[in-house]
Scaffold this motif. Structure first.
Motif, PDB file in Angstrom:
ATOM      1  N   THR A  25     -17.681  -4.105   8.145  1.00 39.47           N
ATOM      2  CA  THR A  25     -17.911  -2.762   7.632  1.00 39.47           C
ATOM      3  C   THR A  25     -16.729  -2.349   6.772  1.00 39.47           C
ATOM      4  O   THR A  25     -15.723  -3.056   6.684  1.00 39.47           O
ATOM      5  CB  THR A  25     -18.080  -1.751   8.774  1.00 39.47           C
ATOM      6  OG1 THR A  25     -16.827  -1.581   9.443  1.00 39.47           O
ATOM      7  CG2 THR A  25     -19.131  -2.210   9.767  1.00 39.47           C
ATOM      8  N   ASP A  26     -16.856  -1.172   6.161  1.00 36.51           N
ATOM      9  CA  ASP A  26     -15.810  -0.695   5.256  1.00 36.51           C
ATOM     10  C   ASP A  26     -14.649  -0.029   5.991  1.00 36.51           C
ATOM     11  O   ASP A  26     -13.673   0.353   5.355  1.00 36.51           O
ATOM     12  CB  ASP A  26     -16.400   0.307   4.257  1.00 36.51           C
ATOM     13  CG  ASP A  26     -17.339  -0.382   3.266  1.00 36.51           C
ATOM     14  OD1 ASP A  26     -17.088  -1.562   2.956  1.00 36.51           O
ATOM     15  OD2 ASP A  26     -18.306   0.261   2.825  1.00 36.51           O
ATOM     16  N   PRO A  49      -9.621  -0.937  -1.605  1.00 35.97           N
ATOM     17  CA  PRO A  49      -9.317  -1.698  -0.386  1.00 35.97           C
ATOM     18  C   PRO A  49      -7.828  -1.922  -0.169  1.00 35.97           C
ATOM     19  O   PRO A  49      -7.388  -2.153   0.957  1.00 35.97           O
ATOM     20  CB  PRO A  49     -10.067  -3.025  -0.614  1.00 35.97           C
ATOM     21  CG  PRO A  49     -10.250  -3.125  -2.090  1.00 35.97           C
ATOM     22  CD  PRO A  49     -10.406  -1.718  -2.581  1.00 35.97           C
ATOM     23  N   ALA A  50      -7.040  -1.840  -1.228  1.00 33.48           N
ATOM     24  CA  ALA A  50      -5.594  -2.050  -1.077  1.00 33.48           C
ATOM     25  C   ALA A  50      -4.913  -0.894  -0.365  1.00 33.48           C
ATOM     26  O   ALA A  50      -3.756  -1.025   0.060  1.00 33.48           O
ATOM     27  CB  ALA A  50      -4.963  -2.260  -2.454  1.00 33.48           C
ATOM     28  N   LEU A  51      -5.612   0.249  -0.227  1.00 28.95           N
ATOM     29  CA  LEU A  51      -5.015   1.424   0.418  1.00 28.95           C
ATOM     30  C   LEU A  51      -5.576   1.668   1.811  1.00 28.95           C
ATOM     31  O   LEU A  51      -5.293   2.696   2.412  1.00 28.95           O
ATOM     32  CB  LEU A  51      -5.258   2.668  -0.450  1.00 28.95           C
ATOM     33  CG  LEU A  51      -4.734   2.606  -1.883  1.00 28.95           C
ATOM     34  CD1 LEU A  51      -5.083   3.888  -2.616  1.00 28.95           C
ATOM     35  CD2 LEU A  51      -3.227   2.364  -1.896  1.00 28.95           C
ATOM     36  N   ALA A  64       0.832  -1.207   0.000  1.00 25.20           N
ATOM     37  CA  ALA A  64       0.000   0.000   0.000  1.00 25.20           C
ATOM     38  C   ALA A  64       0.860   1.247   0.000  1.00 25.20           C
ATOM     39  O   ALA A  64       0.565   2.226  -0.715  1.00 25.20           O
ATOM     40  CB  ALA A  64      -0.931  -0.008   1.210  1.00 25.20           C
ATOM     41  N   ALA A  65       1.931   1.239   0.777  1.00 31.58           N
ATOM     42  CA  ALA A  65       2.796   2.424   0.861  1.00 31.58           C
ATOM     43  C   ALA A  65       3.444   2.739  -0.473  1.00 31.58           C
ATOM     44  O   ALA A  65       3.749   3.909  -0.765  1.00 31.58           O
ATOM     45  CB  ALA A  65       3.871   2.203   1.933  1.00 31.58           C
ATOM     46  N   ALA A  66       3.646   1.743  -1.287  1.00 34.98           N
ATOM     47  CA  ALA A  66       4.285   1.967  -2.589  1.00 34.98           C
ATOM     48  C   ALA A  66       3.431   2.849  -3.493  1.00 34.98           C
ATOM     49  O   ALA A  66       3.944   3.447  -4.447  1.00 34.98           O
ATOM     50  CB  ALA A  66       4.566   0.630  -3.262  1.00 34.98           C
ATOM     51  N   HIS A  67       2.114   2.944  -3.205  1.00 31.24           N
ATOM     52  CA  HIS A  67       1.228   3.774  -4.024  1.00 31.24           C
ATOM     53  C   HIS A  67       1.201   5.228  -3.570  1.00 31.24           C
ATOM     54  O   HIS A  67       0.599   6.068  -4.244  1.00 31.24           O
ATOM     55  CB  HIS A  67      -0.204   3.227  -3.973  1.00 31.24           C
ATOM     56  CG  HIS A  67      -0.376   1.904  -4.646  1.00 31.24           C
ATOM     57  ND1 HIS A  67      -0.118   0.716  -3.997  1.00 31.24           N
ATOM     58  CD2 HIS A  67      -0.767   1.568  -5.907  1.00 31.24           C
ATOM     59  CE1 HIS A  67      -0.361  -0.288  -4.828  1.00 31.24           C
ATOM     60  NE2 HIS A  67      -0.747   0.192  -5.994  1.00 31.24           N
ATOM     61  N   TYR A 115      -6.548  -2.730   6.867  1.00 32.88           N
ATOM     62  CA  TYR A 115      -7.878  -3.296   7.048  1.00 32.88           C
ATOM     63  C   TYR A 115      -8.343  -4.174   5.895  1.00 32.88           C
ATOM     64  O   TYR A 115      -8.287  -3.781   4.729  1.00 32.88           O
ATOM     65  CB  TYR A 115      -8.877  -2.146   7.228  1.00 32.88           C
ATOM     66  CG  TYR A 115     -10.264  -2.606   7.613  1.00 32.88           C
ATOM     67  CD1 TYR A 115     -10.502  -3.158   8.863  1.00 32.88           C
ATOM     68  CD2 TYR A 115     -11.329  -2.455   6.731  1.00 32.88           C
ATOM     69  CE1 TYR A 115     -11.769  -3.564   9.230  1.00 32.88           C
ATOM     70  CE2 TYR A 115     -12.603  -2.864   7.078  1.00 32.88           C
ATOM     71  CZ  TYR A 115     -12.816  -3.416   8.333  1.00 32.88           C
ATOM     72  OH  TYR A 115     -14.079  -3.815   8.697  1.00 32.88           O
ATOM     73  N   GLN A 116      -8.791  -5.362   6.263  1.00 34.42           N
ATOM     74  CA  GLN A 116      -9.548  -6.235   5.377  1.00 34.42           C
ATOM     75  C   GLN A 116     -10.755  -6.727   6.171  1.00 34.42           C
ATOM     76  O   GLN A 116     -10.606  -7.270   7.273  1.00 34.42           O
ATOM     77  CB  GLN A 116      -8.704  -7.427   4.900  1.00 34.42           C
ATOM     78  CG  GLN A 116      -7.742  -7.082   3.774  1.00 34.42           C
ATOM     79  CD  GLN A 116      -7.116  -8.309   3.142  1.00 34.42           C
ATOM     80  OE1 GLN A 116      -7.319  -9.437   3.600  1.00 34.42           O
ATOM     81  NE2 GLN A 116      -6.342  -8.089   2.080  1.00 34.42           N
TER      82      GLN A 116
END
Length: 704
Positions: A629-630, A600-602, A576-579, A616-617
């Motif tokens: 929940t989201d 969801p990947a972030l 995620a940090a790579a984005h 979070y997943q």
């Protein structure tokens, strides 16, 4: 755009005694005076129905003499006439009429043009050809710090000037400006880089203690202050109605002789830097008339009374018991007659802070609330019924100064309900909660239907900050002083932005724990659920996305610098940090925010309270066992959750917190059972730090 179609001019030139605002334009309910066309000042209040809006006036003495009357006539047309239909064709963003605030700002822009023309030696507005207008636009764009947004507003004001000239009783033939034909972009300054919203949130270090003291005023001190104000008014009424009799004069003499013979202090007050006897208080206590006190001080026997009072100033205590406490300690030793009005002023300010910050209302919406707006429900949540002004329009699409009733009431959490109830005890039934006359607390004023202004509330907030910090020092609580905000004064518009920021970031410390902000987010969002134009959802989304971006950007920088990471979700956190470089610093719109929040990947959330990150997943989260929940519930982080990741910094903080707990456990003031719990907690934290040191990996090691 094609040349303007002929417009029907107003058939009659206004005379000096013609109303500056014709009767048809005066808002319903206004019964005050209306300035004449020839008056030096035109108050715009007859155009304003919003009780919280600023009352502005156009001062014609501020215009150069050679062009003053030309601008006066066009301003009169703008106030009283609608833009012509031909002008509105193809201009979806324009309205035929504008509100008083925009009207005032437009006239100010005209005044700037008037002085620029006067400085060139031009003959007046009639010489302002399209070519001259183009030169003026270049002059404005070349100014240091000129922004495209402000220039757009300025050029729109000048376009309006030319448009209303076409329907003037004596048109000057200005013609539409060149940017109306050629497009506005070439007349604007070069686009500067844009940062975040210029309305900065209030810093947590400032907002935390500010909210603490505001809640204390409402919950703990309000009864004492309201009773003190009631007693103060009773004494004032008694003093002003006491008859001047020989008996009351004798009682006054006995009172003063007793004090001066003992060298005791005399009840006093401060006025214009001088210490004076508090005549009304003394009159109420002794039963004399205030006139008798002044007369007595002029006699030979008491000619030195003023000097004695200056050397022996004393309080004016009120017979009001102190019931408010700060952790068991009375918040003050006594309430004074001379400070009752000031405390009422601070109490009103505290109520505003609580309502503005904990509802997400805009300042104007808070200022328009009335008594009875938050009735007690038979069951369920309290709701606040009020008016909204942003986006409110009449049947012709023009701004509606009176606003409109909000079709979905705001949800009020208990502190807000308490603040409303306090205000209802401060103002007349049926009146505005922040009625400007009722909130003077100095002398009787008849309400004019207006509420406190934004600048006045900003000054009151500054005064409240100083008072709260002084009270914190007096109570031996220097850690609860309110520090200055790094972005300057606390303008009322900042509370709404701050709420969104704090909910998204959920900082700990004095502001609130995550659970409090989690519950608040649910309540606030529920109140706005079906009214997207109110914008609180958008603010929350933007701030949450920014918080996520900041977390990922910091993590990416730390990983690049060699920081280690551990935990079952460590690899997902690295990915995620790579984005982060793709969106850092670029989140300005709701759409940009949703691009992050819907990915969801972030979904990475820093949790400083639990010293971890949640990657979070939904299907792995232990904080939501039954209903996924989201977003996570950061107040319910579980040590065994598969969404946890920790960095070296988290591990260092674990060790520091463990050391602090051990020091508390060794304190002789801590009971044995509590000491054992603290030691066990410290051991668990050290074990978590040890696990991180054992399992940590770096960016290079975690990359396939």
């Amino acid at each position: 755009m094609s040349a303007p179609s002929p417009a029907r001019p107003h058939p009659i030139l206004p005379r000096a005694d013609t109303p500056a605002i014709v009767p048809e334009r005066v808002v319903d309910g206004y019964s005050g005076p209306v300035a004449a066309y020839g008056a030096a000042v035109w108050p715009l209040e007859p155009l304003i129905a919003n009780p919280g809006a600023d009352r502005r006036s156009v001062h014609w003495a501020g215009f150069p003499p050679r062009s003053r009357e030309e601008f006066r006539l066009i301003a009169w047309v703008m106030i009283n006439q609608a833009l012509p239909d031909w002008f509105l064709v193809g201009r979806s963003a324009w309205h035929s009429r504008i509100g008083a605030s925009v009207l005032y700002a437009t006239v100010l822009e005209w005044r700037n043009l008037a002085y620029w023309l006067d400085g060139r030696g031009d003959g007046g507005l009639a010489t302002c050809t399209p070519t001259v207008m183009s030169q003026y636009a270049r002059h404005l764009a070349a100014r240091p710090g000129a922004s495209r947004s402000m220039m757009t507003k300025t050029l729109s004001a000048l376009t309006r000037l030319c448009a209303f000239d076409t329907i003037s009783p004596a048109p000057l033939g200005l013609g539409l400006p060149p940017w109306d034909r050629e497009g506005i972009d070439d007349h604007l300054p070069v686009q500067a880089s844009r940062g975040e919203n210029t309305t900065e949130p209030i810093a947590p270090a400032t907002m935390g203690p500010l909210l603490v003291w505001a809640l204390r005023m409402v919950d703990d001190f309000a009864d004492d202050i309201l009773k003190a104000w009631q007693e103060s008014n009773r004494l004032t009424a008694r003093a002003t109605t006491n008859p001047a009799t020989p008996a009351s004069k004798a009682a006054l003499k006995r009172y003063l002789e007793d004090l001066t013979s003992r060298g005791a202090p005399v009840p006093s007050r401060q006025m214009l830097g001088k210490t004076l006897i508090c005549a009304r208080y003394v009159a109420a206590v002794t039963g004399c008339s205030p006139v008798q006190i002044n007369a007595l001080a002029s006699t030979q026997r008491w000619q030195n009374l003023g000097e004695y009072v200056r050397r022996h100033p004393g309080p004016c205590p009120l017979a009001v018991p102190i019931t408010g406490r700060v952790e068991g300690t009375p918040w003050t030793t006594a309430l004074d007659y001379t400070e009752a009005g000031t405390l009422m002023r601070h109490l009103g300010t505290a109520c505003f802070i609580v309502i503005a910050y904990l509802t997400g209302m805009r300042p104007g919406e808070v200022m328009a609330l009335r008594t009875g707006c938050c009735p007690d429900p038979p069951s369920g949540r309290h709701l606040i019924h009020g008016r909204v002004f942003k986006g409110s329009s009449d049947e012709e699409g023009n701004h509606n100064s009176a606003g409109e009733l909000r079709d979905v009431p705001w949800v009020a959490i208990p502190p807000v309900v308490a603040a409303v109830r306090v205000l209802e005890r401060m103002v007349p039934t049926g009146g505005l909660l922040f009625d400007s006359a009722a909130h003077t607390f100095q002398h009787v004023r008849t309400s004019d239907g207006t509420s406190l202004g934004y600048e006045g509330l900003r000054a009151r907030t500054d005064d409240f900050v100083h008072w709260a910090s002084a009270t914190a020092r007096q109570l031996g609580r220097p850690h609860e002083q309110i520090p200055d905000d790094p972005h300057g004064g606390i303008a009322v518009a900042r509370f709404r932005r701050s709420l969104a920021w704090h909910i998204a970031r959920r900082p700990g410390g004095l502001v609130a724990l995550a659970i409090q902000y989690g519950h608040l987010r649910t309540s606030i969002s529920a109140g706005y659920a079906s009214r997207s134009r109110d914008g609180i959802h958008e603010l929350l989304d933007i701030e949450t996305a920014r918080a996520t971006a900041d977390t990922l950007t910091t993590l990416n920088e730390d990983l690049a610098g060699g920081t280690g990471i551990s935990g079952p979700a460590a690899r997902r956190a690295v990915q995620a940090a790579a984005h982060s470089p793709a969106f850092a610093g670029s989140i300005r719109t709701p759409r940009q925010a949703r691009d992050i929040l819907d990915n969801p990947a972030l979904a990475v959330y820093d949790n400083p309270h639990s010293l971890l990150m949640c990657v979070y997943q939904r299907d792995r989260a232990l904080c939501h066992r039954t209903v996924p929940t989201d977003s996570p519930s950061l107040d319910r982080c579980q040590p065994a959750c598969a969404n946890i990741a920790r960095t070296d910094d988290h591990a260092h903080q674990l060790l520091r917190r463990a050391t602090s707990l051990d020091e508390q456990a060794r304190s002789q003031a801590v009971p044995g059972p509590l000491s054992e719990r603290l030691s066990r907690r410290a051991a668990r934290l050290r074990a978590q730090a040890h696990d991180h040191a054992r399992d940590r990996t770096t960016l290079q090691e975690s990359t396939p």
